[in-house]
Design a protein around this motif. Structure first.
Motif, PDB file in Angstrom:
ATOM      1  N   ALA A   1       0.831  -1.211   0.000  1.00 50.38           N
ATOM      2  CA  ALA A   1       0.000   0.000   0.000  1.00 50.38           C
ATOM      3  C   ALA A   1       0.864   1.259   0.000  1.00 50.38           C
ATOM      4  CB  ALA A   1      -0.947  -0.010   1.203  1.00 50.38           C
ATOM      5  N   LEU A   2       1.950   1.249   0.764  1.00 55.74           N
ATOM      6  CA  LEU A   2       2.865   2.389   0.772  1.00 55.74           C
ATOM      7  C   LEU A   2       3.502   2.582  -0.607  1.00 55.74           C
ATOM      8  CD1 LEU A   2       4.646   1.867   4.213  1.00 55.74           C
ATOM      9  CD2 LEU A   2       3.140   3.774   3.609  1.00 55.74           C
ATOM     10  N   GLY A   3       3.916   1.496  -1.242  1.00 51.75           N
ATOM     11  CA  GLY A   3       4.502   1.574  -2.582  1.00 51.75           C
ATOM     12  C   GLY A   3       3.526   2.136  -3.598  1.00 51.75           C
ATOM     13  N   THR A   4       2.288   1.719  -3.511  1.00 51.98           N
ATOM     14  CA  THR A   4       1.251   2.235  -4.408  1.00 51.98           C
ATOM     15  C   THR A   4       1.037   3.731  -4.181  1.00 51.98           C
ATOM     16  OG1 THR A   4       0.160   0.078  -4.505  1.00 51.98           O
ATOM     17  CG2 THR A   4      -1.173   2.004  -5.079  1.00 51.98           C
ATOM     18  N   ALA A   5       0.981   4.149  -2.924  1.00 54.23           N
ATOM     19  CA  ALA A   5       0.794   5.563  -2.601  1.00 54.23           C
ATOM     20  C   ALA A   5       1.963   6.405  -3.117  1.00 54.23           C
ATOM     21  CB  ALA A   5       0.637   5.745  -1.095  1.00 54.23           C
ATOM     22  N   ILE A   6       3.176   5.903  -2.951  1.00 51.57           N
ATOM     23  CA  ILE A   6       4.355   6.623  -3.439  1.00 51.57           C
ATOM     24  C   ILE A   6       4.333   6.708  -4.955  1.00 51.57           C
ATOM     25  CG2 ILE A   6       6.879   6.476  -3.697  1.00 51.57           C
ATOM     26  CD1 ILE A   6       6.901   5.391  -0.767  1.00 51.57           C
ATOM     27  N   ALA A   7       3.991   5.622  -5.625  1.00 53.48           N
ATOM     28  CA  ALA A   7       3.930   5.620  -7.090  1.00 53.48           C
ATOM     29  C   ALA A   7       2.925   6.650  -7.595  1.00 53.48           C
ATOM     30  CB  ALA A   7       3.569   4.228  -7.598  1.00 53.48           C
ATOM     31  N   GLN A   8       1.770   6.709  -6.973  1.00 58.86           N
ATOM     32  CA  GLN A   8       0.747   7.670  -7.392  1.00 58.86           C
ATOM     33  C   GLN A   8       1.176   9.103  -7.118  1.00 58.86           C
ATOM     34  OE1 GLN A   8      -2.668   6.208  -5.253  1.00 58.86           O
ATOM     35  NE2 GLN A   8      -3.107   4.637  -6.785  1.00 58.86           N
ATOM     36  N   ALA A   9       1.801   9.343  -5.971  1.00 60.40           N
ATOM     37  CA  ALA A   9       2.188  10.704  -5.597  1.00 60.40           C
ATOM     38  C   ALA A   9       3.380  11.220  -6.389  1.00 60.40           C
ATOM     39  CB  ALA A   9       2.499  10.763  -4.101  1.00 60.40           C
ATOM     40  N   THR A  10       4.185  10.318  -6.935  1.00 52.90           N
ATOM     41  CA  THR A  10       5.403  10.744  -7.631  1.00 52.90           C
ATOM     42  C   THR A  10       5.343  10.475  -9.132  1.00 52.90           C
ATOM     43  OG1 THR A  10       6.506   8.614  -7.244  1.00 52.90           O
ATOM     44  CG2 THR A  10       6.813  10.353  -5.567  1.00 52.90           C
TER      45      THR A  10
ATOM     46  N   SER B   1      16.669  -0.223   7.694  1.00 47.89           N
ATOM     47  CA  SER B   1      15.670  -0.030   6.636  1.00 47.89           C
ATOM     48  C   SER B   1      15.870  -0.946   5.438  1.00 47.89           C
ATOM     49  CB  SER B   1      15.702   1.421   6.148  1.00 47.89           C
ATOM     50  OG  SER B   1      16.875   1.668   5.391  1.00 47.89           O
ATOM     51  N   LEU B   2      16.934  -1.710   5.395  1.00 46.65           N
ATOM     52  CA  LEU B   2      17.309  -2.458   4.192  1.00 46.65           C
ATOM     53  C   LEU B   2      16.210  -3.393   3.683  1.00 46.65           C
ATOM     54  CD1 LEU B   2      19.660  -2.834   2.230  1.00 46.65           C
ATOM     55  CD2 LEU B   2      20.424  -4.718   3.650  1.00 46.65           C
ATOM     56  N   ILE B   3      15.660  -4.212   4.532  1.00 45.64           N
ATOM     57  CA  ILE B   3      14.632  -5.169   4.100  1.00 45.64           C
ATOM     58  C   ILE B   3      13.368  -4.430   3.682  1.00 45.64           C
ATOM     59  CG2 ILE B   3      13.146  -7.067   4.864  1.00 45.64           C
ATOM     60  CD1 ILE B   3      15.547  -7.987   6.607  1.00 45.64           C
ATOM     61  N   PHE B   4      12.959  -3.463   4.494  1.00 44.60           N
ATOM     62  CA  PHE B   4      11.792  -2.656   4.169  1.00 44.60           C
ATOM     63  C   PHE B   4      11.977  -1.931   2.838  1.00 44.60           C
ATOM     64  CE2 PHE B   4       9.823   1.693   5.170  1.00 44.60           C
ATOM     65  CZ  PHE B   4       8.600   1.378   4.580  1.00 44.60           C
ATOM     66  N   MET B   5      13.135  -1.307   2.640  1.00 38.79           N
ATOM     67  CA  MET B   5      13.365  -0.563   1.405  1.00 38.79           C
ATOM     68  C   MET B   5      13.352  -1.468   0.186  1.00 38.79           C
ATOM     69  SD  MET B   5      16.202   2.298   0.342  1.00 38.79           S
ATOM     70  CE  MET B   5      17.601   1.218   0.215  1.00 38.79           C
ATOM     71  N   ALA B   6      13.914  -2.654   0.284  1.00 42.12           N
ATOM     72  CA  ALA B   6      13.906  -3.582  -0.853  1.00 42.12           C
ATOM     73  C   ALA B   6      12.480  -3.958  -1.234  1.00 42.12           C
ATOM     74  CB  ALA B   6      14.723  -4.828  -0.517  1.00 42.12           C
ATOM     75  N   ASP B   7      11.661  -4.288  -0.247  1.00 42.02           N
ATOM     76  CA  ASP B   7      10.265  -4.634  -0.536  1.00 42.02           C
ATOM     77  C   ASP B   7       9.496  -3.424  -1.047  1.00 42.02           C
ATOM     78  OD1 ASP B   7      10.709  -7.264   0.191  1.00 42.02           O
ATOM     79  OD2 ASP B   7       9.745  -7.084   2.159  1.00 42.02           O
ATOM     80  N   LEU B   8       9.732  -2.264  -0.456  1.00 40.06           N
ATOM     81  CA  LEU B   8       9.058  -1.037  -0.872  1.00 40.06           C
ATOM     82  C   LEU B   8       9.405  -0.687  -2.312  1.00 40.06           C
ATOM     83  CD1 LEU B   8       7.335   1.442   0.043  1.00 40.06           C
ATOM     84  CD2 LEU B   8       9.496   2.546   0.650  1.00 40.06           C
TER      85      LEU B   8
END
Length: 180
Positions: free
Chosen positions: A21-30, A45-52
């Motif tokens: 959901a965060l990735g989708t929100a970032i994609a739409q906003a940017t 943040s490494l694991i989170f950032m890779a998934d994001l």
């Protein structure tokens, strides 16, 4: 569940759904940003950032910065030290700082102010976990995963003394592990 944990706070499926959901929100906003750069704060943040990054669904550049304020303790020292700087030039780019957890806010404020001086076109913050009751410094979080209580958590990149990062969920560490 790992035997050093009191309980699982956020299970794997819930984590993955929220990261998507965060990735989708970032994609739409940017969508109109010409170049998107994620800046992960190492190591948590490494694991989170890779998934994001995989969930954003558009071209993304990334880099990492390493700072420290905890060491092998469960409490921040209050002094933030830069251990590794960025390799990328972020001037004129849309930058999102990716953080595993916001506790006091000191580390994130330090990184935000450091990167802001490098003239990005936009500078936002995405944090997986937020402990609002621990905040000493106000930081604007643009994308937030979960607000959590003031408990010491590990897993999904978060550690205690470099342990537990590989757990696929977020768990509350038993005080018996760090109070002896």
């Amino acid at each position: 569940m790992h035997p050093d944990l009191e309980r699982v706070l956020i299970d794997t499926a819930t984590l993955q759904n929220r990261v998507q959901a965060l990735g989708t929100a970032i994609a739409q906003a940017t969508v109109n940003a010409p170049e998107l750069v994620l800046v992960g704060i190492l190591k948590g943040s490494l694991i989170f950032m890779a998934d994001l990054m995989r969930s954003i669904g558009r071209e993304v550049c990334y880099d990492c910065i390493a700072v420290s304020s905890y060491g092998a303790s469960t409490e921040s020292s209050g002094v933030v030290r830069l251990n590794k700087d960025l390799d990328l030039d972020i001037a004129g780019k849309h930058v999102i700082i990716v953080e595993d957890i916001i506790d006091s806010g000191l580390t994130l404020k330090y990184v935000h102010d450091l990167l802001l001086r490098r003239n990005p076109a936009a500078l936002e913050i995405c944090a997986l976990l937020n402990k609002p009751e621990r905040r000493n410094v106000n930081v604007q979080v643009d994308y937030r995963g979960f607000d959590i209580p003031n408990e010491f958590v590990v897993g999904y990149g978060l550690d205690y003394a470099e342990r537990y990062r590989n757990l696929p969920y977020i768990g509350v560490l038993s005080p018996r592990v760090y109070t002896h």
